[in-house]
Design an enzyme around this catalytic site. Structure first.
Site, PDB file in Angstrom:
ATOM      1  N   GLU A 163       9.969 -11.319 -21.139  1.00 55.35           N
ATOM      2  CA  GLU A 163      11.100 -12.143 -20.666  1.00 55.35           C
ATOM      3  C   GLU A 163      12.484 -11.548 -20.926  1.00 55.35           C
ATOM      4  O   GLU A 163      13.403 -12.260 -21.347  1.00 55.35           O
ATOM      5  CB  GLU A 163      11.007 -13.541 -21.298  1.00 55.35           C
ATOM      6  CG  GLU A 163       9.693 -14.245 -20.993  1.00 55.35           C
ATOM      7  CD  GLU A 163       9.608 -15.648 -21.603  1.00 55.35           C
ATOM      8  OE1 GLU A 163      10.544 -16.051 -22.302  1.00 55.35           O
ATOM      9  OE2 GLU A 163       8.595 -16.318 -21.359  1.00 55.35           O
ATOM     10  N   GLU A 182      -0.524 -15.689 -17.609  1.00 56.12           N
ATOM     11  CA  GLU A 182      -0.425 -17.012 -18.245  1.00 56.12           C
ATOM     12  C   GLU A 182      -0.576 -18.128 -17.223  1.00 56.12           C
ATOM     13  O   GLU A 182       0.197 -19.093 -17.199  1.00 56.12           O
ATOM     14  CB  GLU A 182       0.928 -17.144 -18.970  1.00 56.12           C
ATOM     15  CG  GLU A 182       1.201 -15.988 -19.934  1.00 56.12           C
ATOM     16  CD  GLU A 182       2.483 -16.144 -20.739  1.00 56.12           C
ATOM     17  OE1 GLU A 182       3.060 -17.244 -20.754  1.00 56.12           O
ATOM     18  OE2 GLU A 182       2.902 -15.154 -21.358  1.00 56.12           O
TER      19      GLU A 182
HETATM   20  C1  XIL Z   1       3.987 -20.817 -25.614  1.00 59.82           C
HETATM   21  C2  XIL Z   1       2.862 -21.387 -26.442  1.00 59.82           C
HETATM   22  O1  XIL Z   1       1.749 -21.669 -25.625  1.00 59.82           O
HETATM   23  C3  XIL Z   1       3.343 -22.628 -27.145  1.00 59.82           C
HETATM   24  O2  XIL Z   1       2.338 -23.136 -28.019  1.00 59.82           O
HETATM   25  C4  XIL Z   1       4.603 -22.339 -27.936  1.00 59.82           C
HETATM   26  O3  XIL Z   1       5.103 -23.529 -28.501  1.00 59.82           O
HETATM   27  C5  XIL Z   1       5.672 -21.736 -27.039  1.00 59.82           C
HETATM   28  O4  XIL Z   1       5.125 -20.574 -26.406  1.00 59.82           O
HETATM   29  N1  XIL Z   1       5.718 -17.635 -22.061  1.00 59.82           N
HETATM   30  C6  XIL Z   1       5.032 -16.897 -22.979  1.00 59.82           C
HETATM   31  C7  XIL Z   1       4.141 -17.558 -23.945  1.00 59.82           C
HETATM   32  O5  XIL Z   1       5.082 -15.649 -22.918  1.00 59.82           O
HETATM   33  O6  XIL Z   1       4.084 -16.877 -25.162  1.00 59.82           O
HETATM   34  C8  XIL Z   1       4.539 -18.990 -24.175  1.00 59.82           C
HETATM   35  O7  XIL Z   1       3.586 -19.598 -25.031  1.00 59.82           O
HETATM   36  C9  XIL Z   1       4.669 -19.703 -22.861  1.00 59.82           C
HETATM   37  C10 XIL Z   1       5.736 -19.074 -22.002  1.00 59.82           C
END
Ligand code: XIL
Length: 434
Positions: free
Chosen positions: A237, A348
Site C-alpha cells: 500500500e 486478499e
Molecule cells: C487486516 C486484518 O485482517 C485485520 O485483522 C487487521 O485488524 C487490519 O488488517 N490490507 C492488508 C491486510 O494488506 O493486511 C489487512 O488485514 C487488510 C487490508
C-alpha cells in the site's frame, strides 16, 4: 468422490438437461458497459449443408431413438455442511491455473474442524496479522538488547502458523515486510522513544533499521522453516495518488515515506532481494488496484523496480464490493499488470456483502463465479499471469470486515457450510453467470 478438473457430480443434485456452456475468451479492453463482456471462444460449429439424399430417406427407429442432448446433473443445494459431506477442493479444481490460498489468524488453527477444511481446500496460506511489524517488533528487547540501527524481533506470533504449514506441506505468502499501517511509531523514532516529544531518526538510520528488520525476518523464517514461504509482500500500500507526490506515492500517513523519502520502496526491494532465498518471489501489494490513477502509478513503480531486478509480482488485494469495481476495470488492471511481465497474485479476495438473504447470497455466488470465470478466460488466452488467488478469511463470521456482525464476504458461513460463493468460485453449473 474425486472432483475432475472443474467438473464433478455430487449427492443432492437434481437432473436437468444441460445447455451447452459457452466459455468466453475475454480480452483486455473489450468493454460492455459496467461489466465484463464475455466473448464466446467456443463458437457453435458451422456445419456444411447436409448433402441432399437422392431418394427420400425412410426415418428409421434407431435414428429416432438417438439422444440429442447430454444429460447432466446440476446442483441446487448450495449449503452443504463441510462437516458431514465431502466437497470438491478449490486448490485441486484450480491446480492447472493457480494455487488457492487462505488468510488465517492463529486462532483458526486452534479449531480442528477448521483445520481439516483448510487442509482439504487450500495449498497456500497468509498470516492475517501475525507477521506484520507490530506483531514482530519487540520493543522491550529492542531497548535492552538492540542497537539504534537494529531492532530485536520476536516470532512467537507466527511460529505456530509457519510450523503448521511446514508439517502439512502448505506454502506461505509472507505478509508483509514494509507497510505504513500496523507498524509502531516508536520504530521511526530516536532511541525507539514512544514519548510525545520523540523525534524521527535520520534517513540513514531508518534505512539501516529497515534492512536489519527485513534481514532478520527472512533469516529467521528461511532457516527455521526452510522452503515454506514462497512469496513476500515486500511493500504494501505505498501508492495513494492525490497525496501530492509526483509518482502517486502515499505521503500523508506513511512514516516510511516521511523519514526515508520516496525511494524507500526501491530500498525495501533491494534489501529483500539481498536476503531472500533465490526461489522466493517478491511482491508489491495494494488495494483498489483497479482505480486508473492507482493502476498507472503501480505499473510505473513496478517497472522501475523490475529494471532493478528486484520484483517478481504484483498483488491485487481485491477487497471488492457487490457492484464496485466493475469487472471491466478489474480485468484492465489485471491485464496491465500482467503486461509488465510480472506474476499477479490476487492476495486478499473478499466481497463485502451486507445481507444474508438467499437472493443476495446467490448474487454473491454469481459475482464470485464471474470473477473466477474472468481469471480463467484471461489465463486461457494468455492475457493474465495469475499464479495465486487468496481468500481473506475462511468463514464470514471471522472476516475482518465483520465489525458489525452483518457481513457475508467469504465462501463458508459460520456453521462451516458452503455458500453459493463457494460453488461460484468452482464455476459450478448450478450458479448462473448472469
Ligand atoms: C487486516 C486484518 O485482517 C485485520 O485483522 C487487521 O485488524 C487490519 O488488517 N490490507 C492488508 C491486510 O494488506 O493486511 C489487512 O488485514 C487488510 C487490508
Amino acid at each position: 468422490m474425486q472432483p475432475g478438473r472443474l467438473g464433478w457430480k455430487k449427492n443432492g443434485v437434481c437432473v436437468l438437461l444441460a445447455g451447452i456452456l459457452v466459455l468466453g475468451a475475454a480480452g483486455c479492453g473489450e468493454k460492455n458497459g459496467d461489466e465484463t463482456k464475455i466473448t464466446p471462444s467456443v463458437q457453435p460449429e458451422i456445419t456444411e449443408p447436409a448433402p441432399q439424399p437422392t431418394e427420400p430417406a425412410e426415418p428409421t427407429r434407431a435414428a429416432a431413438a438417438e439422444p440429442t442432448e447430454p444429460v447432466k446433473e446440476v446442483r441446487t443445494n448450495f449449503y452443504v455442511s463441510t462437516l458431514d459431506e465431502e466437497i470438491p477442493s478449490l486448490s485441486e479444481a484450480w491446480k492447472d491455473y493457480f494455487s488457492v490460498g487462505i488468510a488465517l489468524t492463529a486462532n483458526d488453527l486452534r479449531n480442528e474442524l477448521k483445520e481439516e477444511l483448510i487442509l482439504q481446500q487450500f495449498n497456500s496460506m497468509t498470516c492475517g496479522n501475525e507477521m506484520k511489524a507490530d506483531a514482530l517488533l519487540d520493543r522491550a528487547k529492542t531497548l535492552s538488547e538492540g542497537t539504534e540501527n537494529c531492532p530485536v524481533l520476536s516470532f512467537k506470533s507466527c511460529d505456530g502458523m509457519l510450523q503448521f504449514c511446514m508439517e502439512h506441506g502448505i506454502k506461505m505468502r509472507g505478509h508483509t515486510l514494509v507497510w505504513h499501517s500496523q507498524v509502531p511509531e516508536w520504530f521511526f523514532m530516536e532511541g525507539y522513544s514512544n514519548q510525545k516529544d520523540a523525534v524521527f531518526v535520520s534517513r540513514e538510520v531508518m534505512l539501516e533499521r529497515m534492512e536489519n528488520y527485513i534481514r532478520q525476518v527472512m533469516e529467521y523464517v528461511n532457516t527455521t522453516y526452510p522452503g515454506v514461504v514462497y512469496a513476500w509482500d515486500v511493500v504494501n500500500e505505498a501508492i495513494a495518488p492525490g497525496d501530492g507526490d509526483p509518482d502517486g506515492m502515499r505521503v500523508e500517513d506513511s512514516l516510511w515515506y516521511q523519514v526515508i523519502g520516496a525511494d524507500f520502496v526501491d530500498k525495501a526491494f533491494e534489501y529483500a532481494r539481498k536476503y531472500a532465498d533465490p526461489e522466493q518471489k517478491l511482491f508489491y501489494n495494494d488495494f483498489n488496484t483497479y482505480e486508473p490513477a492507482k493502476r498507472l502509478a503501480i505499473v510505473k513503480l513496478a517497472n522501475r523496480i523490475k529494471e532493478q531486478g528486484n520484483i517478481d509480482g504484483i498483488g491485487m488485494q481485491s477487497h471488492i464490493g457487490m457492484s464496485y469495481p466493475s469487472l471491466d476495470d478489474f480485468e484492465t488492471a489485471l491485464c496491465k499488470f500482467s503486461e509488465t511481465g510480472l506474476e499477479v497474485h490476487i492476495t486478499e479476495l473478499d466481497i463485502n456483502l451486507d445481507s444474508n438473504t438467499e437472493e443476495d447470497l446467490m448474487k454473491e455466488g454469481k459475482r464470485y463465479k464471474r470473477l473466477f470465470f474472468l481469471l480463467k478466460n484471461l489465463m486461457d488466452n494468455n492475457k493474465a499471469n495469475v499464479t495465486n488467488v487468496t481468500l481473506w478469511g475462511l468463514t464470514d463470521d471471522g472476516s475482518w470486515l465483520n465489525k458489525d456482525g452483518k457481513r457475508y464476504p467469504l465462501l463458508f458461513n459460520q456453521l462451516l457450510e458452503t455458500k453459493p460463493a463457494f460453488w461460484g468460485a468452482l464455476l459450478d453449473d448450478g450458479i448462473p453467470l448472469y
